[in-house]
Design a protein around this motif. Sequence first.
Motif, PDB file in Angstrom:
ATOM      1  N   LYS A  85       0.874  -1.177   0.000  1.00  0.00           N
ATOM      2  CA  LYS A  85       0.000   0.000   0.000  1.00  0.00           C
ATOM      3  C   LYS A  85       0.908   1.223   0.000  1.00  0.00           C
ATOM      4  N   ALA A  86       1.154   1.754  -1.204  1.00  0.00           N
ATOM      5  CA  ALA A  86       2.224   2.731  -1.388  1.00  0.00           C
ATOM      6  C   ALA A  86       1.989   4.031  -0.627  1.00  0.00           C
ATOM      7  N   THR A  87       0.767   4.528  -0.628  1.00  0.00           N
ATOM      8  CA  THR A  87       0.495   5.793   0.056  1.00  0.00           C
ATOM      9  C   THR A  87       0.753   5.666   1.545  1.00  0.00           C
ATOM     10  N   ILE A  88       0.312   4.561   2.118  1.00  0.00           N
ATOM     11  CA  ILE A  88       0.541   4.339   3.547  1.00  0.00           C
ATOM     12  C   ILE A  88       2.023   4.184   3.824  1.00  0.00           C
ATOM     13  N   GLN A  89       2.735   3.423   2.972  1.00  0.00           N
ATOM     14  CA  GLN A  89       4.164   3.233   3.196  1.00  0.00           C
ATOM     15  C   GLN A  89       4.913   4.566   3.147  1.00  0.00           C
ATOM     16  N   ASN A  90       4.556   5.425   2.208  1.00  0.00           N
ATOM     17  CA  ASN A  90       5.234   6.711   2.112  1.00  0.00           C
ATOM     18  C   ASN A  90       5.027   7.543   3.371  1.00  0.00           C
ATOM     19  N   LYS A  91       3.828   7.514   3.922  1.00  0.00           N
ATOM     20  CA  LYS A  91       3.565   8.241   5.164  1.00  0.00           C
ATOM     21  C   LYS A  91       4.374   7.646   6.318  1.00  0.00           C
ATOM     22  N   MET A  92       4.457   6.321   6.368  1.00  0.00           N
ATOM     23  CA  MET A  92       5.224   5.670   7.426  1.00  0.00           C
ATOM     24  C   MET A  92       6.706   6.029   7.323  1.00  0.00           C
ATOM     25  N   LYS A  93       7.234   6.034   6.079  1.00  0.00           N
ATOM     26  CA  LYS A  93       8.645   6.360   5.881  1.00  0.00           C
ATOM     27  C   LYS A  93       8.941   7.797   6.293  1.00  0.00           C
ATOM     28  N   GLU A  94       8.040   8.708   5.950  1.00  0.00           N
ATOM     29  CA  GLU A  94       8.243  10.115   6.300  1.00  0.00           C
ATOM     30  C   GLU A  94       8.343  10.319   7.810  1.00  0.00           C
ATOM     31  N   LYS A  95       7.585   9.526   8.555  1.00  0.00           N
ATOM     32  CA  LYS A  95       7.553   9.665  10.012  1.00  0.00           C
ATOM     33  C   LYS A  95       8.486   8.701  10.726  1.00  0.00           C
ATOM     34  N   GLY A  96       9.234   7.884   9.955  1.00  0.00           N
ATOM     35  CA  GLY A  96      10.139   6.926  10.567  1.00  0.00           C
ATOM     36  C   GLY A  96       9.431   5.804  11.308  1.00  0.00           C
ATOM     37  N   LEU A  97       8.235   5.453  10.850  1.00  0.00           N
ATOM     38  CA  LEU A  97       7.426   4.436  11.518  1.00  0.00           C
ATOM     39  C   LEU A  97       7.536   3.098  10.791  1.00  0.00           C
ATOM     40  N   PRO A  98       7.202   1.993  11.463  1.00  0.00           N
ATOM     41  CA  PRO A  98       7.262   0.665  10.832  1.00  0.00           C
ATOM     42  C   PRO A  98       6.311   0.559   9.638  1.00  0.00           C
ATOM     43  N   TRP A  99       6.590  -0.421   8.766  1.00  0.00           N
ATOM     44  CA  TRP A  99       5.874  -0.572   7.501  1.00  0.00           C
ATOM     45  C   TRP A  99       4.730  -1.585   7.540  1.00  0.00           C
ATOM     46  N   GLU A 100       4.458  -2.195   8.685  1.00  0.00           N
ATOM     47  CA  GLU A 100       3.521  -3.326   8.682  1.00  0.00           C
ATOM     48  C   GLU A 100       2.166  -3.008   8.062  1.00  0.00           C
ATOM     49  N   ARG A 101       1.625  -1.829   8.331  1.00  0.00           N
ATOM     50  CA  ARG A 101       0.310  -1.486   7.776  1.00  0.00           C
ATOM     51  C   ARG A 101       0.319  -1.463   6.243  1.00  0.00           C
ATOM     52  N   ALA A 102       1.486  -1.174   5.672  1.00  0.00           N
ATOM     53  CA  ALA A 102       1.606  -1.086   4.216  1.00  0.00           C
ATOM     54  C   ALA A 102       2.071  -2.382   3.581  1.00  0.00           C
ATOM     55  N   LYS A 103       2.710  -3.247   4.358  1.00  0.00           N
ATOM     56  CA  LYS A 103       3.383  -4.418   3.792  1.00  0.00           C
ATOM     57  C   LYS A 103       2.860  -5.761   4.306  1.00  0.00           C
ATOM     58  N   ALA A 104       2.305  -5.794   5.501  1.00  0.00           N
ATOM     59  CA  ALA A 104       2.038  -7.072   6.164  1.00  0.00           C
ATOM     60  C   ALA A 104       0.551  -7.404   6.261  1.00  0.00           C
ATOM     61  N   PHE A 105      -0.266  -6.719   5.470  1.00  0.00           N
ATOM     62  CA  PHE A 105      -1.704  -6.973   5.545  1.00  0.00           C
ATOM     63  C   PHE A 105      -2.047  -8.344   4.952  1.00  0.00           C
ATOM     64  N   ASP A 106      -3.210  -8.852   5.292  1.00  0.00           N
ATOM     65  CA  ASP A 106      -3.654 -10.156   4.790  1.00  0.00           C
ATOM     66  C   ASP A 106      -3.665 -10.153   3.256  1.00  0.00           C
ATOM     67  N   GLY A 107      -3.109 -11.204   2.650  1.00  0.00           N
ATOM     68  CA  GLY A 107      -3.096 -11.336   1.206  1.00  0.00           C
ATOM     69  C   GLY A 107      -2.002 -10.562   0.509  1.00  0.00           C
ATOM     70  N   SER A 108      -1.010 -10.070   1.255  1.00  0.00           N
ATOM     71  CA  SER A 108       0.033  -9.222   0.662  1.00  0.00           C
ATOM     72  C   SER A 108       1.251  -9.997   0.181  1.00  0.00           C
ATOM     73  N   ALA A 109       1.297 -11.292   0.428  1.00  0.00           N
ATOM     74  CA  ALA A 109       2.393 -12.137  -0.066  1.00  0.00           C
ATOM     75  C   ALA A 109       1.793 -13.188  -0.999  1.00  0.00           C
ATOM     76  N   VAL A 110       1.778 -12.868  -2.285  1.00  0.00           N
ATOM     77  CA  VAL A 110       1.171 -13.746  -3.295  1.00  0.00           C
ATOM     78  C   VAL A 110       2.270 -14.681  -3.784  1.00  0.00           C
ATOM     79  N   LEU A 111       2.165 -15.965  -3.459  1.00  0.00           N
ATOM     80  CA  LEU A 111       3.274 -16.888  -3.696  1.00  0.00           C
ATOM     81  C   LEU A 111       2.881 -18.048  -4.602  1.00  0.00           C
ATOM     82  N   SER A 112       3.833 -18.472  -5.423  1.00  0.00           N
ATOM     83  CA  SER A 112       3.679 -19.666  -6.251  1.00  0.00           C
ATOM     84  C   SER A 112       3.949 -20.909  -5.413  1.00  0.00           C
ATOM     85  N   ASP A 113       3.778 -22.081  -6.023  1.00  0.00           N
ATOM     86  CA  ASP A 113       4.351 -23.295  -5.439  1.00  0.00           C
ATOM     87  C   ASP A 113       5.872 -23.186  -5.515  1.00  0.00           C
TER      88      ASP A 113
END
Length: 202
Positions: A85-113
């Motif tokens: 979630k790019a907009t959220i990640q940019n806000k987190m980076k600006e404030k020096g906050l962790p990225w989980e809200r932008a990177k670790a949400f359900d369904g955010s790691a789409v993986l093959s076999d």
Amino acid sequence: MKTLQFKQQTITPSKVVCIGRNYVEHIKELGNEIPENMVVFNKPNSAITDTLYFIDETTRFEAEICFLVEQNKLSGVGVGLDLTKATIQNKMKEKGLPWERAKAFDGSAVLSDFIALDTPLESLSMKLFVNDRLQQHATYELMMYKPLEMLEEIRSFMSLEDGDVIMSGTPKGVANYKREDTFYIELYSDEEVILSQMWQAK
């Protein structure tokens, strides 16, 4: 718990460990600084999915070569999409906050076999086609940190369980996507395609 398929077995990763800013051209396209140390963040088991969902218009895809860990070694290889979630990640980076809200949400790691890693690491490369257009191209040579360096660094401060996945970072070419976009990834050992995966965004 979310599972993966590896060598005709069902694997349950405890987590997905992601390497950020591992390709210089991708760092430049996002206007980031080259980090002094390896950037590492986690996605939980609940982030894992085999289906690509449209999240919102600000969410971007990042195609990556992925590795499966067994007995503290890289034993499997696959491909995946790190959704951000790019907009959220940019806000987190600006404030020096962790990225989980932008990177670790359900369904955010789409993986093959995953398939057995029985080819030299330095032979690996990946191409992502979006709607039949070449969008991203990753190679071993372009990685700032190579796979064995990733494994060593992660293990220096965090335990890896059997079945855990390492996402090795994304090359340039990340972008937003929409419903019905078609993603096709080829994983190569030298010139041979050893794994392919297709997703259509729902």
